[in-house]
Design a protein around this motif. Sequence first.
Motif, PDB file in Angstrom:
ATOM      1  N   ALA A   9       0.499 -28.558  -7.339  1.00  0.00           N
ATOM      2  CA  ALA A   9       1.732 -28.557  -8.598  1.00  0.00           C
ATOM      3  C   ALA A   9       1.204 -28.478  -9.560  1.00  0.00           C
ATOM      4  CB  ALA A   9       2.359 -29.673  -8.106  1.00  0.00           C
ATOM      5  N   LEU A  10       0.349 -29.902 -10.367  1.00  0.00           N
ATOM      6  CA  LEU A  10      -0.035 -29.824 -11.883  1.00  0.00           C
ATOM      7  C   LEU A  10      -0.884 -28.487 -12.261  1.00  0.00           C
ATOM      8  CD1 LEU A  10      -1.550 -33.848 -11.610  1.00  0.00           C
ATOM      9  CD2 LEU A  10       0.452 -33.452 -11.935  1.00  0.00           C
ATOM     10  N   ALA A  11      -1.562 -28.255 -11.290  1.00  0.00           N
ATOM     11  CA  ALA A  11      -2.634 -26.895 -11.137  1.00  0.00           C
ATOM     12  C   ALA A  11      -1.513 -25.727 -12.620  1.00  0.00           C
ATOM     13  CB  ALA A  11      -3.617 -26.421 -10.846  1.00  0.00           C
ATOM     14  N   ALA A  12      -0.427 -25.761 -12.128  1.00  0.00           N
ATOM     15  CA  ALA A  12       0.034 -24.615 -11.719  1.00  0.00           C
ATOM     16  C   ALA A  12       0.565 -24.354 -13.114  1.00  0.00           C
ATOM     17  CB  ALA A  12       1.342 -24.550 -10.563  1.00  0.00           C
ATOM     18  N   ASP A  13       1.129 -26.438 -13.748  1.00  0.00           N
ATOM     19  CA  ASP A  13       1.411 -26.123 -15.011  1.00  0.00           C
ATOM     20  C   ASP A  13       0.681 -26.317 -16.202  1.00  0.00           C
ATOM     21  OD1 ASP A  13       3.150 -27.236 -17.244  1.00  0.00           O
ATOM     22  OD2 ASP A  13       2.670 -29.182 -16.558  1.00  0.00           O
ATOM     23  N   THR A  14       0.692 -24.395 -16.536  1.00  0.00           N
ATOM     24  CA  THR A  14      -0.206 -24.216 -17.776  1.00  0.00           C
ATOM     25  C   THR A  14      -0.122 -24.686 -18.960  1.00  0.00           C
ATOM     26  OG1 THR A  14       0.347 -21.882 -17.648  1.00  0.00           O
ATOM     27  CG2 THR A  14      -1.721 -23.703 -16.120  1.00  0.00           C
ATOM     28  N   MET A  15       1.384 -25.029 -19.191  1.00  0.00           N
ATOM     29  CA  MET A  15       2.304 -24.740 -20.630  1.00  0.00           C
ATOM     30  C   MET A  15       1.074 -25.933 -21.491  1.00  0.00           C
ATOM     31  SD  MET A  15       5.180 -24.007 -20.890  1.00  0.00           S
ATOM     32  CE  MET A  15       6.657 -25.730 -21.413  1.00  0.00           C
ATOM     33  N   PRO A  16       1.192 -25.116 -23.120  1.00  0.00           N
ATOM     34  CA  PRO A  16       0.504 -26.182 -23.699  1.00  0.00           C
ATOM     35  C   PRO A  16       1.468 -27.252 -24.426  1.00  0.00           C
ATOM     36  CG  PRO A  16       0.899 -23.835 -24.332  1.00  0.00           C
ATOM     37  CD  PRO A  16       1.184 -24.236 -23.028  1.00  0.00           C
ATOM     38  N   GLU A  17       0.623 -28.829 -24.655  1.00  0.00           N
ATOM     39  CA  GLU A  17       1.002 -29.077 -25.645  1.00  0.00           C
ATOM     40  C   GLU A  17       0.901 -29.657 -27.001  1.00  0.00           C
ATOM     41  OE1 GLU A  17       3.783 -31.796 -25.304  1.00  0.00           O
ATOM     42  OE2 GLU A  17       3.614 -31.471 -22.551  1.00  0.00           O
ATOM     43  N   ARG A  18       1.540 -29.447 -27.844  1.00  0.00           N
ATOM     44  CA  ARG A  18       1.160 -29.702 -29.747  1.00  0.00           C
ATOM     45  C   ARG A  18       0.399 -30.811 -29.602  1.00  0.00           C
ATOM     46  NH1 ARG A  18       4.865 -28.984 -33.422  1.00  0.00           N
ATOM     47  NH2 ARG A  18       6.561 -29.254 -32.013  1.00  0.00           N
ATOM     48  N   VAL A  20      -1.579 -34.065 -31.054  1.00  0.00           N
ATOM     49  CA  VAL A  20      -1.241 -34.929 -31.925  1.00  0.00           C
ATOM     50  C   VAL A  20      -1.148 -34.639 -33.320  1.00  0.00           C
ATOM     51  CG1 VAL A  20      -1.256 -37.816 -32.298  1.00  0.00           C
ATOM     52  CG2 VAL A  20      -2.502 -36.200 -30.773  1.00  0.00           C
ATOM     53  N   ARG A 149       2.909 -38.596 -27.878  1.00  0.00           N
ATOM     54  CA  ARG A 149       2.297 -37.355 -27.733  1.00  0.00           C
ATOM     55  C   ARG A 149       0.483 -37.546 -27.558  1.00  0.00           C
ATOM     56  NH1 ARG A 149       4.181 -32.278 -28.371  1.00  0.00           N
ATOM     57  NH2 ARG A 149       6.469 -33.065 -29.482  1.00  0.00           N
ATOM     58  N   GLY A 150      -0.041 -38.749 -27.821  1.00  0.00           N
ATOM     59  CA  GLY A 150      -1.082 -39.373 -28.360  1.00  0.00           C
ATOM     60  C   GLY A 150      -1.366 -40.110 -26.636  1.00  0.00           C
ATOM     61  N   ALA A 151      -2.355 -40.478 -26.477  1.00  0.00           N
ATOM     62  CA  ALA A 151      -2.889 -41.316 -25.122  1.00  0.00           C
ATOM     63  C   ALA A 151      -3.408 -42.358 -25.647  1.00  0.00           C
ATOM     64  CB  ALA A 151      -3.339 -40.915 -23.899  1.00  0.00           C
TER      65      ALA A 151
END
Lengths: 211, 181
Positions: A9-18, A20, A149-151
């Motif tokens: 499921a994780l690998a299917a989600d390829t939407m990029p995040e902006r 930081v 958005r960062g970590a």
Amino acid sequence: MRTDDLIRALAADTMPERPVAGAMLWVLVPALGGALLLLWLILGFRSDLLQAVSNPVALTRWVLAGALAVVSMRLALALARPEGGAQARLWPLAGVALLALGLLGWAYVTTPPGGRQMAMVGKTMWTCLLTIPLLSVLPVGGMLWALRRGATTVPARAGAVVGLAGSAAAAAVYALHCTEDSPLFYVTWYGVAILGVTLVSAAIGARVLRW
Amino acid sequence: MAEQTDDWGQLLAAANAGDARAYARFLGIVAPVLRGIVRARGAGLGEAACEDVLQEVLLAIHLKRHTWDADAPVRPWLFAIARYKVVDAFRARGRRIDLPIEDFVEVLAAEPERDPTEVADMAKMIGMLDGRSGTIVRKIGLEGATMAETGQALRMSEGAVRVALHRALKTLAVLRERHVE
């Protein structure tokens, strides 16, 4: 759910995040614009702004506040990465602080003893102590939002650094109004205001920057 | 060892550029390594709880993968996330642990362990998602459906499935945070 299923499921989600840094820039421009507008509306700019910019001692506060803002912002971006907590170095901040304290010492020595207290207390201490935190709200709030958005693995420290960056920027904006040109005044009271905002932002960061 | 590091970096770089297969491989390679770390630290918790923690770590890695700077080495980035999440997860389960970063290096040499168990936490969280999001995560995860197949089954465009999955995974992380604490 098995871990292999989760991975699928994780690998299917390829939407990029902006990233930081982009978010930070995106939020900082309107935040600083808002702070400028706010200052202009409630206090206005000093009438002798052009002369002040050509006076090195008065000009130094923009240089110091600007340097503090830039150094802290870079640090905030470093701390936004998970490994930044262990890797980021705080000494550039100490460098700026030392410069400010050096300037304070120099002003103390060169101001005649009788005039020191007056130069330090000035006439607008309370305006300064209230306005800088007020002008900090937008930039600090915006940067905290961007940093979510960062970590960061050190939420309180990241919050503190964001507080430094935002309040230093706010101090530079406030300096467009403030006519107290002695470092005895501005290093002291801008410094107190910046430290206050930094402490509050650290407390907020410890809560909102966890993930 | 150096070759392996490059490999992780290349896979993650490709993943961040949108390559789902490279990403699946990356997660498939790091999961056993991370499982070893979690088990070594949380032996008293039992295998199922450790697997729950591992899934939490993987979800965190997923949601924060854009914070990796492609010029920086992957391992310090990966282990910083794992360490933060593992400490957090054990704390939420009433255990304080101390996790020196050196431990990661040690455990890396250990034999990777296989995925043992069906675990409950993530399934519970997926159950808390709204119906359509839950279905999307289950279809793609458990049934191995593609985006297109999922879209057809739910009468959604592929793009809408993509967005819904992304949102659902973000929501899962928030739910876990709230639920475990």
